[in-house]
Design an enzyme around this catalytic site. Structure first.
Site, PDB file in Angstrom:
ATOM      1  CB  ILE A  21       9.475  24.675  72.254  1.00 52.33           C
ATOM      2  CG1 ILE A  21       8.285  24.688  73.206  1.00 52.33           C
ATOM      3  CG2 ILE A  21      10.447  25.809  72.597  1.00 52.33           C
ATOM      4  CD1 ILE A  21       8.605  24.323  74.650  1.00 52.33           C
ATOM      5  CG  ASN A  42      12.190  10.347  67.623  1.00 50.59           C
ATOM      6  OD1 ASN A  42      11.380  11.273  67.725  1.00 50.59           O
ATOM      7  ND2 ASN A  42      12.416   9.491  68.606  1.00 50.59           N
ATOM      8  CG  LEU A  43       9.947  13.374  62.160  1.00 45.13           C
ATOM      9  CD1 LEU A  43       9.688  13.141  60.670  1.00 45.13           C
ATOM     10  CD2 LEU A  43       9.694  14.858  62.491  1.00 45.13           C
ATOM     11  CG  ASP A  68      16.030   8.114  68.793  1.00 44.55           C
ATOM     12  OD1 ASP A  68      16.514   8.445  69.891  1.00 44.55           O
ATOM     13  OD2 ASP A  68      14.865   7.700  68.646  1.00 44.55           O
ATOM     14  CB  ILE A  69      18.861  12.390  71.107  1.00 50.42           C
ATOM     15  CG1 ILE A  69      17.681  11.947  71.961  1.00 50.42           C
ATOM     16  CG2 ILE A  69      18.582  13.711  70.412  1.00 50.42           C
ATOM     17  CD1 ILE A  69      17.486  12.818  73.213  1.00 50.42           C
ATOM     18  CB  ALA A  90      12.127  15.873  76.219  1.00 54.64           C
ATOM     19  CE1 TYR A 156       9.355  16.338  80.372  1.00 57.56           C
ATOM     20  CE2 TYR A 156       8.646  17.646  82.261  1.00 57.56           C
ATOM     21  CZ  TYR A 156       9.060  17.569  80.943  1.00 57.56           C
ATOM     22  OH  TYR A 156       9.173  18.724  80.212  1.00 57.56           O
ATOM     23  CB  ILE A 216     -13.386  23.668  84.548  1.00 60.72           C
ATOM     24  CG1 ILE A 216     -13.150  24.806  83.550  1.00 60.72           C
ATOM     25  CG2 ILE A 216     -12.363  23.719  85.683  1.00 60.72           C
ATOM     26  CD1 ILE A 216     -13.264  26.194  84.143  1.00 60.72           C
ATOM     27  N   GLY A 279     -16.935  19.784  85.874  1.00 64.02           N
ATOM     28  CA  GLY A 279     -17.171  18.355  86.031  1.00 64.02           C
ATOM     29  C   GLY A 279     -16.375  17.882  87.231  1.00 64.02           C
TER      30      GLY A 279
HETATM   31  N1  LIG Z   1       5.396  21.929  76.358  1.00 58.41           N
HETATM   32  C1  LIG Z   1       5.576  22.111  77.651  1.00 58.41           C
HETATM   33  O1  LIG Z   1       4.610  22.353  78.381  1.00 58.41           O
HETATM   34  C2  LIG Z   1       6.961  22.050  78.256  1.00 58.41           C
HETATM   35  C3  LIG Z   1       7.137  22.526  79.564  1.00 58.41           C
HETATM   36  C4  LIG Z   1       8.407  22.472  80.121  1.00 58.41           C
HETATM   37  C5  LIG Z   1       9.464  21.960  79.404  1.00 58.41           C
HETATM   38  N2  LIG Z   1       9.261  21.487  78.130  1.00 58.41           N
HETATM   39  C6  LIG Z   1      10.413  20.928  77.420  1.00 58.41           C
HETATM   40  O2  LIG Z   1      10.614  21.649  76.221  1.00 58.41           O
HETATM   41  C7  LIG Z   1      11.172  20.788  75.221  1.00 58.41           C
HETATM   42  C8  LIG Z   1      10.356  20.882  73.953  1.00 58.41           C
HETATM   43  O3  LIG Z   1       9.020  20.521  74.263  1.00 58.41           O
HETATM   44  P1  LIG Z   1       7.810  20.667  73.252  1.00 58.41           P
HETATM   45  O4  LIG Z   1       6.658  21.183  74.013  1.00 58.41           O
HETATM   46  O5  LIG Z   1       8.243  21.366  72.032  1.00 58.41           O
HETATM   47  O6  LIG Z   1       7.508  19.140  72.965  1.00 58.41           O
HETATM   48  P2  LIG Z   1       7.356  18.366  71.574  1.00 58.41           P
HETATM   49  O7  LIG Z   1       6.940  16.984  71.922  1.00 58.41           O
HETATM   50  O8  LIG Z   1       6.530  19.149  70.649  1.00 58.41           O
HETATM   51  O9  LIG Z   1       8.860  18.364  71.032  1.00 58.41           O
HETATM   52  C9  LIG Z   1       9.804  17.397  71.376  1.00 58.41           C
HETATM   53  C10 LIG Z   1      10.394  16.873  70.083  1.00 58.41           C
HETATM   54  O10 LIG Z   1      11.377  15.889  70.383  1.00 58.41           O
HETATM   55  C11 LIG Z   1      11.254  14.834  69.451  1.00 58.41           C
HETATM   56  N3  LIG Z   1      11.840  13.650  70.085  1.00 58.41           N
HETATM   57  C12 LIG Z   1      11.363  12.945  71.134  1.00 58.41           C
HETATM   58  N4  LIG Z   1      12.200  11.939  71.429  1.00 58.41           N
HETATM   59  C13 LIG Z   1      13.229  12.023  70.563  1.00 58.41           C
HETATM   60  C14 LIG Z   1      14.401  11.252  70.365  1.00 58.41           C
HETATM   61  N5  LIG Z   1      14.682  10.198  71.144  1.00 58.41           N
HETATM   62  N6  LIG Z   1      15.245  11.606  69.367  1.00 58.41           N
HETATM   63  C15 LIG Z   1      14.978  12.672  68.564  1.00 58.41           C
HETATM   64  N7  LIG Z   1      13.870  13.424  68.707  1.00 58.41           N
HETATM   65  C16 LIG Z   1      13.011  13.099  69.692  1.00 58.41           C
HETATM   66  C17 LIG Z   1       9.765  14.737  69.175  1.00 58.41           C
HETATM   67  O11 LIG Z   1       9.460  14.135  67.929  1.00 58.41           O
HETATM   68  C18 LIG Z   1       9.349  16.205  69.198  1.00 58.41           C
HETATM   69  O12 LIG Z   1       9.391  16.779  67.912  1.00 58.41           O
HETATM   70  C19 LIG Z   1      11.214  19.405  75.841  1.00 58.41           C
HETATM   71  O13 LIG Z   1      12.512  19.168  76.350  1.00 58.41           O
HETATM   72  C20 LIG Z   1      10.215  19.503  76.965  1.00 58.41           C
HETATM   73  O14 LIG Z   1      10.493  18.581  78.000  1.00 58.41           O
HETATM   74  C21 LIG Z   1       8.038  21.538  77.536  1.00 58.41           C
END
Ligand SMILES: NC(=O)c1ccc[n+]([C@@H]2O[C@H](COP(=O)([O-])OP(=O)(O)OC[C@H]3O[C@@H](n4cnc5c(N)ncnc54)[C@H](O)[C@@H]3O)[C@@H](O)[C@H]2O)c1
Length: 328
Positions: A21, A42-43, A68-69, A90, A156, A216, A279
């Site tokens: 996102i 932090n990738l 890193d955050i 996250a 979470y 499914i 399944g």
């Molecule tokens: N994808 C979903 O279904 C969903 C649903 C509800 C909420 N969210 C929230 O949306 C946000 C983005 O989610 P996403 O789907 O893009 O996930 P994602 O895993 O693709 O993106 C999260 C990014 O955070 C980075 N990251 C993780 N820990 C870190 C740290 N300690 N320091 C720096 N970077 C860090 C990861 O490398 C990753 O690029 C998140 O907060 C997630 O909880 C996602």
């Protein structure tokens, strides 16, 4: 004072900006004419490739900092001079269950650091990613933002609920303007296709492409409320631009789609006539229904989901096919 942030010429920090996102938020910030977009990621899951387009379209505007955050100094350094912070970093829900201490440090302590820095450096607004997970298995449908969070039993969801509380307290204590967005079921290009935490759509695409029917687990009657990543990114920008603060919004299509329907839509998007196979249900998922009330986002942010499921899935399939060619 207005809580609206003009993104034209703005300086933004995007945590988790190399993720699914976050990278779309970065793309749209470049298109909106932001002067500076710093990505802190932090990738662990994010990919540099997700930022290729933004780096190409916004040379000198977008900068990726691999960090890193949880690193207080880095967060403060990068927050200084920013108008707005989009906080998306996250861990996935499954990883939070497997590594709750890491989840505590990243989602809770890391978010504290992001908010503390935002206050200290006079950031105008924080737009934070929350989740429908805060509801757990909801009792009312469509579910409004006023639904209680006590049915959530995931670490979470608990961390996201605490983050929302922390944002409110920072607003009350320090006047920090913020908007939190509860995304429902997210899909679209740049979803994780390689990792341990890939989602059902990716596994189904692999099967359909191999001539096998989507599998499914269980009856497939549980429902979700899907929303496309580009629509979510647009919600992030609107949340920054709106004169709204101290509010949380559901971000979803506001439509219920069963797993069975989803499989049907995906088969159509891949021009396949296979029939889904069932399944045994692998594990009990306590959330069997999702349907958001999205009135508040429409009325206060001027946001509603635009990308239909058929359009969104066709785009997802083309992106995924291109990924297969690029990295077989
Ligand atoms: N994808 C979903 O279904 C969903 C649903 C509800 C909420 N969210 C929230 O949306 C946000 C983005 O989610 P996403 O789907 O893009 O996930 P994602 O895993 O693709 O993106 C999260 C990014 O955070 C980075 N990251 C993780 N820990 C870190 C740290 N300690 N320091 C720096 N970077 C860090 C990861 O490398 C990753 O690029 C998140 O907060 C997630 O909880 C996602």
């Amino acid at each position: 004072m207005s809580a609206a942030v003009d993104l034209q010429g703005a300086r933004a920090l995007v945590t988790g900006g190399a993720g699914t996102i976050g990278s779309h938020v970065v793309d749209q910030l470049v298109q909106a004419g932001a002067a500076e977009v710093v990505v802190l990621d932090n990738l662990v899951r994010g990919r540099v490739a997700n930022l290729e387009r933004a780096l190409a379209e916004g040379p000198g505007v977008v900068r990726l900092v691999e960090g890193d955050i949880r690193d207080v100094r880095t967060v403060h350094e990068l927050t200084r001079g920013k108008d707005v912070v989009f906080h998306l970093a996250a861990l996935r829900i499954t990883q939070c269950a497997e590594e709750p201490r890491l989840a505590l440090e990243s989602l809770v302590d890391g978010t504290f650091t992001v908010l503390e820095a935002a206050v200290e450096h006079g950031v105008r607004k924080v737009v934070a990613s929350s989740s429908a997970s805060v509801y757990g298995m909801a009792e009312q449908f469509p579910t409004t933002e006023r639904h209680h969070p006590y049915n959530n039993d995931t670490f979470y969801g608990a961390a996201k609920a605490f983050n929302e509380g922390m944002l409110r307290s920072f607003h009350a204590m320090n006047g920090l303007d913020y908007v939190a967005l509860r995304y429902f079921n997210v899909y679209g290009p740049r979803m994780d296709v390689h990792g341990v935490y890939t989602e059902v759509l990716i596994r189904w695409m692999e099967r359909i492409a191999a001539g096998q029917p989507p599998l499914i687990q269980g009856d497939g009657l549980q429902t979700m409320d899907f929303v496309h990543v580009e629509d979510i990114a647009r919600a992030n920008l609107l949340a920054a631009q709106a004169d709204v603060t101290d509010e949380v919004f559901n971000i979803a299509a506001g439509e219920e789609t069963s797993l069975l329907d989803l499989a049907g839509h995906l088969l159509a998007a891949m021009d396949s006539h296979l029939v889904p196979e069932h399944g045994p249900a692998r594990k009990v998922n306590s959330v069997v229904r999702r349907l958001a009330d999205v009135t508040a986002a429409r009325e206060q942010l001027g946001w509603q989901s635009r990308i239909t499921m058929d359009e969104g899935l066709r785009g997802l399939v083309s992106w995924w096919q291109a990924e297969q060619v690029a990295a077989p």
